[in-house]
Every structure is written in structure tokens, then in C-alpha cells.
Design a protein around this motif. Structure first.
Motif, short mmCIF file in Angstrom:
data_model
loop_
_atom_site.label_atom_id
_atom_site.label_comp_id
_atom_site.label_asym_id
_atom_site.label_seq_id
_atom_site.Cartn_x
_atom_site.Cartn_y
_atom_site.Cartn_z
N VAL A 143 -10.62 12.33 16.92
CA VAL A 143 -10.83 13.43 15.97
C VAL A 143 -9.69 13.39 14.95
O VAL A 143 -8.53 13.56 15.31
CB VAL A 143 -10.84 14.80 16.69
CG1 VAL A 143 -11.04 15.93 15.67
CG2 VAL A 143 -11.94 14.85 17.75
N VAL A 144 -10.06 13.13 13.70
CA VAL A 144 -9.09 13.15 12.62
C VAL A 144 -9.45 14.32 11.72
O VAL A 144 -10.47 14.28 11.03
CB VAL A 144 -9.09 11.83 11.83
CG1 VAL A 144 -7.92 11.83 10.84
CG2 VAL A 144 -9.02 10.63 12.75
N TYR A 145 -8.65 15.38 11.77
CA TYR A 145 -9.00 16.59 11.02
C TYR A 145 -7.99 16.82 9.90
O TYR A 145 -6.85 16.33 9.94
CB TYR A 145 -9.03 17.81 11.95
CG TYR A 145 -7.73 18.17 12.61
CD1 TYR A 145 -6.85 19.06 12.00
CD2 TYR A 145 -7.38 17.62 13.84
CE1 TYR A 145 -5.65 19.39 12.61
CE2 TYR A 145 -6.18 17.94 14.44
CZ TYR A 145 -5.32 18.82 13.82
OH TYR A 145 -4.13 19.14 14.42
N THR A 146 -8.42 17.54 8.89
CA THR A 146 -7.56 17.82 7.75
C THR A 146 -7.18 19.30 7.75
O THR A 146 -7.87 20.14 8.31
CB THR A 146 -8.28 17.49 6.43
OG1 THR A 146 -9.43 18.33 6.27
CG2 THR A 146 -8.72 16.03 6.41
N ALA A 147 -6.08 19.58 7.10
CA ALA A 147 -5.60 20.96 6.98
C ALA A 147 -4.91 21.12 5.63
O ALA A 147 -4.34 20.17 5.09
CB ALA A 147 -4.64 21.30 8.11
#
Length: 350
Positions: A143-147
Motif C-alpha cells: 500500500v503506497v498512500y499519499t498525504a
């Protein structure tokens, strides 16, 4: 005498080589609601990204546009988008079910291995997609998530509200939801399959994709300015989404109700002791109407708030018990890119 049993643990399938993982392809899910002004520009950007991924990574891509009951020309534009360098799926829901339902519809119809979610308003930078793919393929992240890197351009009230939302959401939670994380993220094939197995209908995508675990990575980014149109997320919808997210993923409001009730009970108890002490020792008359009125109003207001909190959870339970589908599809169309058409032709000839 009991015979010994040879127990063998079979590990979960996992892509060990980038080439093996890339062979499964990438599905890009784009939920749409009144995005006619920005959709064509976004599609051109996704085409450029898909071309580079095919050339550099040999990664086949598809894009899934999920129209969530738009009232402008979004669906008509989506039908005409060309399948250049990537396949195009267009899904039209029977009405507006909300963004969470649109994300689930895209996940259910994804035909490739990994799944990437990106908003349709053009504020998520498409140039970051290659970075997310690189972390998945090269660093084995599920899981590569952005913020958001910061909220300096937002008002103080909004920043405080967001901070309070995440504090309440993560209070007592075993699996914390990263603060400021958005829906713009990539899930590996096994992470996407894990998300599909979750049966609840009241879904909070950011919470669920964090809850499944696996190896996760955060990428900070600067949102792009909205080129055209205006956001459909007004204050009422944001508050509704926040309430749905908290009640769908956390029991913190119920715990807060317990804490508030305990505090009020202790205050009332010690206040009662004080009145008794002053009456017996100093002969002070017990205050009458004002203190009684204030106490009744405070306790009544708190009780109504707590009943409302419990009612939110009961409503969620009722929806789960009913078991209604999360969404209905009114229209579904698939356009294959030229590369996939040639592949299908070769497969048919063989």
C-alpha cells in the motif's frame, strides 16, 4: 497413540520479481461526480502516464471511470474518451451512492492486478503515479498512500477540525489511520484482494486500506490547483463524511460518551457533598431555581447528544442487517486499447 501430523505452512503468494508483478497490470480507478470541466484533461494525462509505464515497465494499464450519478455532462464525455495506450471502462451508477460506493464499484470491476485510486478533479498529480508504481515494484510495498504535505493554505478552523477528527478517529484504535492521508493511493494485487474480502457496507476506504496491514509507505505531495469548475464538497457533505467515517471505523464516540457521563456524575456527586456540607456546617440555604435549571438543561443536552451518538451506530447496524447492495450499475462499457486488441486477436488465432 496419536500419530504425529506433519504441518506445512504455505506462504501467501507474493510477487518476488518486478517483471512478474508488472505482468499483472495496473487498474486506475477514478470516481466522478460532476467533473465534466476537468475530465478530458485528466484523461490525456493518464494516457501519457500509461505510455511511459508500458515503455519503461512493460506495465499494461486500464482506467475505470465510475460516474456516481453526475448531473452534468460527465457521463457523455466519459463515453467518448479514447482507449489510447490503456483500456477504458466506463461505469455509470444508477444514482448518486457516494464516493465510497464509487470506489468499491471501481475495485470490483478492476481487471488488472494492482489498483490505483485517484480523484477526478485533477488535483491529484498524475506525475506521482510513476513514483507509487516504483515503490510497489521496486521496493515491494503493498500500500503506497499519499498525504498532504501541509495545510498552510487552509483556514485555522478547518485545520483544527481536521486535527480533532483524526484524534477522535484514532483514539484507542489498534490500527491508526495516518493523518492527512487521502484516497490517492496504490494497492498491490494481494492488498486489493484483501480489501475486496471485507464484507461491510458502511465503508471508510482510508480506514480499511490502513486496517488490512501489509507493508505500507507514505508519500507527501502538494495538491494541484483546480483548473476549472468548483469542488462539490461543501461543509454539510464534509461533516457527513466525517460522521460516517468515525462511526464506520471507530467506537471512540461511544467511549467519549462514557467518559463525559462519568465526569458529569462525579461533578454532580461532589457538588452534592458540597451542598450538604455547607448546609450542615454553615447553615447556608440550598440554591434553588437557577442552579436547578442549569443542571437540568446541561444533563438533558448531554443525554440527547449521547442518544444521537448511539442512534448513529444503531443506524449503521440496521443498514448492515438489511444487507442491501452498496451500489447498482446502470451502464457498463469497455474499450480495449490497440495493444490489447492485437493480443486478443493472437489469442483467438491460436
Amino acid at each position: 497413540m496419536t500419530a504425529a501430523v506433519d504441518t506445512k505452512i504455505t506462504p501467501l503468494p507474493r510477487e518476488r520479481q518486478p517483471a512478474d508483478a508488472a505482468a499483472q497490470g495496473l487498474s486506475i480507478v477514478v470516481p466522478l461526480y460532476n467533473e465534466a470541466a476537468t475530465l478530458e484533461r485528466l484523461h490525456l494525462r493518464l494516457i501519457e502516464v500509461a505510455k511511459r509505464l508500458r515503455e519503461v515497465r512493460a506495465l499494461a494499464c486500464e482506467v475505470i471511470y465510475v460516474d456516481d450519478g453526475s448531473r452534468d455532462g460527465t457521463l457523455a464525455i466519459a463515453r467518448e474518451l479514447p482507449a489510447t495506450a490503456l483500456d477504458v471502462q466506463v461505469i455509470s451508477l444508477s444514482r448518486n451512492f457516494g464516493k465510497e460506493a464509487a470506489l468499491l464499484a471501481g475495485l470490483d470491476h478492476a481487471r488488472r492486478g494492482a489498483v490505483l485510486f485517484i480523484d477526478g478533479d485533477g488535483q491529484h498529480p498524475t506525475s506521482l503515479i510513476e513514483t507509487l508504481v516504483a515503490h510497489w515494484l521496486d521496493e515491494d510495498c503493498d500500500v503506497v498512500y499519499t498525504a498532504k504535505a501541509h495545510r498552510a493554505n487552509e483556514s485555522l478552523i478547518r485545520r483544527v477540525a481536521v486535527k480533532g477528527f483524526y484524534l477522535l478517529l484514532n483514539w484507542g484504535a489498534r490500527r491508526k489511520i495516518p493523518e492527512d492521508a487521502g484516497d490517492f493511493r496504490l494497492l498491490s494485487p494481494r492488498a486489493a484482494n484483501a480489501l475486496r474480502q471485507l464484507p461491510e457496507r458502511n465503508r471508510f476506504f482510508k480506514g480499511l486500506s490502513s486496517w488490512i496491514g501489509f507493508r505500507q509507505m507514505r508519500i507527501d505531495y502538494e495538491p494541484e490547483a483546480r483548473a476549472e469548475g468548483r469542488s462539490t464538497w461543501n461543509l454539510r457533505r464534509l461533516i457527513g463524511l466525517s460522521i460516517d467515517g468515525v462511526t464506520a471505523f471507530s467506537v471512540a464516540p461511544l467511549r467519549l460518551a462514557t467518559v463525559i457521563g462519568t465526569v458529569l456524575a462525579l461533578v454532580a456527586f461532589f457538588y452534592g457533598l458540597q451542598i450538604i456540607y455547607e448546609t450542615l456546617v454553615y447553615g447556608v440555604a440550598v440554591p434553588g431555581y437557577p442552579s436547578l435549571f442549569v443542571g437540568v438543561m446541561v444533563l438533558g443536552g448531554v443525554q440527547l447528544i449521547m442518544i444521537g451518538v448511539v442512534g448513529e451506530y444503531i443506524g449503521k447496524i440496521l443498514e448492515e442487517i438489511k444487507g442491501r447492495p452498496v451500489y447498482f450499475v446502470a451502464e457498463h462499457a469497455v474499450k480495449l486499447s490497440e495493444a490489447d486488441k492485437q493480443t486478443d486477436a493472437r489469442t483467438a488465432a491460436e
